[in-house]
Design an enzyme around this catalytic site. Structure first.
Site, PDB file in Angstrom:
ATOM      1  N   TYR A   1      -5.203   0.570   1.041  1.00  0.00           N
ATOM      2  CA  TYR A   1      -4.894  -0.135   2.286  1.00  0.00           C
ATOM      3  C   TYR A   1      -6.148  -0.395   3.121  1.00  0.00           C
ATOM      4  CZ  TYR A   1       0.078   0.467   1.438  1.00  0.00           C
ATOM      5  OH  TYR A   1       1.340   0.397   0.886  1.00  0.00           O
TER       6      TYR A   1
ATOM      7  N   HIS B   1      -1.497   5.308   5.386  1.00  0.00           N
ATOM      8  CA  HIS B   1      -2.092   4.041   4.961  1.00  0.00           C
ATOM      9  C   HIS B   1      -3.467   3.806   5.578  1.00  0.00           C
ATOM     10  CE1 HIS B   1       1.959   2.090   3.562  1.00  0.00           C
ATOM     11  NE2 HIS B   1       1.677   3.237   2.962  1.00  0.00           N
TER      12      HIS B   1
ATOM     13  N   CYS C   1       4.484   9.778   1.809  1.00  0.00           N
ATOM     14  CA  CYS C   1       3.979   8.540   1.206  1.00  0.00           C
ATOM     15  C   CYS C   1       3.529   8.864  -0.213  1.00  0.00           C
ATOM     16  CB  CYS C   1       2.809   8.015   2.040  1.00  0.00           C
ATOM     17  SG  CYS C   1       2.030   6.511   1.408  1.00  0.00           S
TER      18      CYS C   1
END
Length: 421
Positions: free
Chosen positions: A244, A194, A164
């Site tokens: 997030y 996240h 990510c």
């Protein structure tokens, strides 16, 4: 060295190509295959990719194909960047949860579950075909939800690592604020994909001095603005949460906002149309500035670094990845997939020791990890009841009536992608 990109027709791909071109000393790619069923779009991206390589005098060969098996044959690594259902499915993921008063988002909550259900079977099918064609190839997964997809790949016995761009984005942001080179910044990055917190910001490597308190004192307003959270939240937590976390820490405010403006999916779809028009210009031989607004900043550099550590034989590297927990977070099962700093080399990724996670954060990690386990079960075996249980377990849902309503909507909007629905 041969690399294959499944989903090579993505508008993200020129970002990846630019990274391969600029960092060819780090990752000497001799052949790059872009694989995608959308032939017209793939050819457009492929032509731009060749121009980018030519502009930077990269000697590597770039080919395109819609034949997955042929494309991955002989590959040293296969990069997955999938979006099953395209932007139309993303628009649905961001829309129907709002009807129940829940966050509509493509990687978390009910929308994230829908994406996982569509994606996991396809990713596993691709991985099996990679294993047959190139048994020694690594699979590098960028496909969201990265934690769930990586867990599926690892449990099926594939050589896989999830990646990510959140961590590298924080590293670059903090380096700029601190006026140091990015390579000097090491993050105590802990959690799930996240769902992470920066528990420390160390200058000089993993054992360097933690400057997080100084960073928050001197630049807290700038960091908070990027996260769209009040500065006071950062000061009270004493850490930097992933952006997030706003879906958890400010859920109701986010739901109101999402109901009052165009969806991110609609914005991205419009941006993609503009990008594709730019890509069609035969004079364009570099990634356009507009691509930076598409998302995924620095992901090409993270991808190059990871592939180089896995393949290039340059010795181990330390990088934030998604991999098996293996006791790193003692409150999670060993086969949970976590996102932390890891030692990466030709044998794979081994998490480094991390600071103890405060119960304030560990509780949420445990909760979401349990949801991910149920989500993976639903993706692998199907069934309305498994979908319902996964939604009921998610901390952004957690109520019987909500889970019932969301289950009905999820199945109704995803019938064409879920044969069992």
């Amino acid at each position: 060295m041969k690399l294959a990109v499944v989903g090579g027709g993505s508008t993200y791909t020129p970002e990846l190509i630019d990274g391969f071109a600029r960092l060819r000393d780090t990752l000497p790619v001799s052949e790059l295959v872009l694989i995608d069923p959308a032939a017209e779009r793939l050819e457009l991206i492929g032509a731009l990719a060749r121009r980018i390589f030519a502009r930077q005098d990269h000697p590597g060969l770039i080919t395109t194909t819609s034949d997955l098996d042929a494309g991955v044959a002989g590959a040293d690594a296969v990069l997955l960047q999938l979006r099953i259902g395209g932007q139309a499915a993303r628009l649905q993921d961001e829309t129907w949860p709002l009807e129940c008063g829940c966050v509509g988002q493509e990687t978390t909550g009910a929308g994230g579950l829908a994406k996982a259900l569509r994606t996991v079977p396809v990713a596993l099918d691709i991985a099996e075909r990679v294993r047959r064609a190139s048994p020694d190839a690594w699979i590098i997964d960028f496909t969201n939800p990265v934690g769930i997809v990586t867990r599926a790949l690892l449990r099926a016995g594939h050589k896989a690592v999830g990646l990510c761009n959140v961590a590298i984005g924080f590293q670059r942001k903090f380096a700029a604020l601190l006026d140091v080179a990015p390579a000097e910044v090491h993050l105590d990055h802990v959690g799930l994909n996240h769902l992470t917190w920066e528990l420390g910001v160390r200058v000089g490597g993993p054992g360097g001095r933690d400057v997080l308190p100084e960073l928050l004192a001197g630049h807290g307003d700038a960091v908070a603005a990027d996260l769209r959270l009040p500065r006071a939240v950062l000061d009270r937590l004493g850490v930097v949460p992933s952006y997030y976390l706003r879906y958890f820490y400010a859920h109701d405010a986010v739901v109101r906002e999402l109901g009052e403006k165009p969806s991110r999916a609609a914005e991205v779809a419009a941006m993609e149309r503009e990008l594709l028009a730019l890509y069609a210009d035969p004079a364009l031989d570099e990634k356009p500035a507009l691509l930076a607004k598409r998302g995924g900043a620095f992901y090409s550099e993270a991808a190059v670094d990871l592939a180089a550590a896995l393949l290039a034989g340059g010795g181990p590297a330390v990088q934030v990845v998604n991999t098996y927990n293996g006791g790193t977070l003692p409150f999670l099962p060993d086969d949970a997939v976590i996102e932390v700093q890891a030692r990466v080399d030709g044998s794979g990724a081994a998490p480094l020791a991390v600071p103890a996670l405060d119960p304030l954060f560990a509780g949420l990690v445990s909760h979401v990890s349990a949801y991910e386990d149920l989500a993976l079960d639903a993706a692998l075996r199907g069934g309305r009841e498994r979908v319902f249980k996964a939604l009921l377990a998610h901390p952004l849902v957690g109520q019987f009536d909500l889970a019932e309503g969301l289950t009905d909507r999820l199945l109704a909007h995803n019938k064409e992608h879920l044969p069992w629905a």
